[in-house]
Design a protein around this motif. Structure first.
Motif, PDB file in Angstrom:
ATOM      1  N   GLU A  12      -6.565  -0.440   9.394  1.00  0.00           N
ATOM      2  CA  GLU A  12      -6.322  -0.063   8.010  1.00  0.00           C
ATOM      3  C   GLU A  12      -7.609   0.452   7.358  1.00  0.00           C
TER       4      GLU A  12
ATOM      5  N   GLU B 243      -9.401   2.694   3.714  1.00  0.00           N
ATOM      6  CA  GLU B 243      -9.305   3.332   2.410  1.00  0.00           C
ATOM      7  C   GLU B 243      -9.716   4.795   2.540  1.00  0.00           C
ATOM      8  N   HIS B 244      -9.260   5.634   1.608  1.00  0.00           N
ATOM      9  CA  HIS B 244      -9.677   7.036   1.597  1.00  0.00           C
ATOM     10  C   HIS B 244     -11.198   7.132   1.471  1.00  0.00           C
TER      11      HIS B 244
ATOM     12  N   ARG C 120       0.790  -1.230   0.000  1.00  0.00           N
ATOM     13  CA  ARG C 120       0.000   0.000   0.000  1.00  0.00           C
ATOM     14  C   ARG C 120       0.823   1.281   0.000  1.00  0.00           C
TER      15      ARG C 120
ATOM     16  N   THR D 268      -3.844   5.927  -1.513  1.00  0.00           N
ATOM     17  CA  THR D 268      -5.170   5.302  -1.551  1.00  0.00           C
ATOM     18  C   THR D 268      -5.656   4.812  -0.189  1.00  0.00           C
ATOM     19  N   HIS D 269      -4.734   4.652   0.765  1.00  0.00           N
ATOM     20  CA  HIS D 269      -5.082   4.094   2.064  1.00  0.00           C
ATOM     21  C   HIS D 269      -4.453   4.913   3.185  1.00  0.00           C
TER      22      HIS D 269
ATOM     23  N   THR E 265      -3.490   4.396   7.633  1.00  0.00           N
ATOM     24  CA  THR E 265      -3.311   3.421   8.707  1.00  0.00           C
ATOM     25  C   THR E 265      -3.118   4.142  10.028  1.00  0.00           C
TER      26      THR E 265
END
Length: 267
Positions: free
Chosen positions: A74, A76-77, A17, A94-95, A97
């Motif tokens: 975790e 996602e946007h 990621r 895109t992610h 954490t």
């Protein structure tokens, strides 16, 4: 405390990621100085035993040890405002954490990282692992093999579950002194740890029961436990051994519960 396969799964996820791109790193909680790595490109993520390393470049590696209470979550946007005590936040393309409650979260220099690696034993999940180094420590020790397997200076990444299960799978009493384990037996134990822990990375849980002893083959009820996975003795104190029906024994050793079958693992 998470065992080694969990940290390797996290390293694999974070490589996928975040590696190769700039990462925004912050500490909403304010207990971690992220300034040395914020906005830098994550070169790689790797694990050694129960330690996770986010390598950003010369003299800048984030070291995380989850301990008993640390967790990564975790997402996602889109990114939302922090909830609770977030020690470290990573935001990528895109992610994102969040890390909460770790024992350690710190930026280390290359020298400090090398020193930490040097203190750890070989990790069955690392390609650079040298099982001979672990055996040297085991062969000269009178401590029980159950203690040595949990000593991260001897073998990195093995926790209470893998310890109990690999000893059962090879009929070894947990109190057997390390110097009674010959090299041939150690090679078998190491190979089995590699096999079991790689499977743990793949499936995300610890399964140690051989195919012929699975519930769908024997007709027994599947295991019901928050840890998941099918095991022979771990957390099965007083229940019948899956092979011989002897009640599984439990005792405290070095501050941790130890599980074994008195019949299948004779003294």
């Amino acid at each position: 405390m998470p065992e080694g396969h969990t940290l390797h799964r996290l390293a694999k996820l974070h490589r996928r990621r975040y590696a190769g791109r700039p990462v925004e790193v912050s500490s909403p909680q304010g207990r971690f100085d992220a300034s040395a790595v914020d906005g830098r490109v994550l070169k790689r993520a790797e694990a050694h035993g129960k330690h996770l390393f986010h390598v950003y470049g010369p003299d800048a590696t984030v070291h995380v040890h989850l301990g008993l209470y640390g967790t990564f979550t975790e997402f996602e946007h889109p990114v939302v405002e922090p909830v609770g005590q977030v020690r470290m936040r990573m935001v990528g393309a895109t992610h994102w954490t969040d890390l909460r409650g770790p024992t350690r979260c710190e930026v280390l220099t290359d020298v400090e990282v090398a020193a930490l690696h040097a203190r750890l034993g070989p990790d069955p999940l690392r390609r650079d692992a040298e099982p001979e180094l672990a055996y040297r420590g085991i062969a000269k020790s009178r401590q029980p093999i159950a203690v040595l397997l949990m000593d991260q200076r001897v073998v990195a990444g093995v926790g209470n579950v893998y310890r109990a299960e690999v000893l059962f799978r090879h009929g070894i009493h947990p109190m057997t002194p390390g110097n009674r384990i010959d090299r041939a037996l150690w090679d078998v134990l190491w190979a089995d740890l590699v096999l079991l822990m790689r499977d743990g990375v793949k499936v995300g849980r610890i399964d140690t029961v051989r195919p012929e002893h699975l519930p769908q083959v024997t007709g027994r009820a599947p295991r019901r436990d928050r840890h998941g996975g099918e095991v022979y003795v771990y957390r099965r104190a007083g229940l019948p051994c899956l092979l011989c029906a002897t009640p599984v024994a439990v005792a405290e050793l070095a501050g941790r519960n130890l599980f074994w079958c008195p019949t299948c693992q004779p003294a």
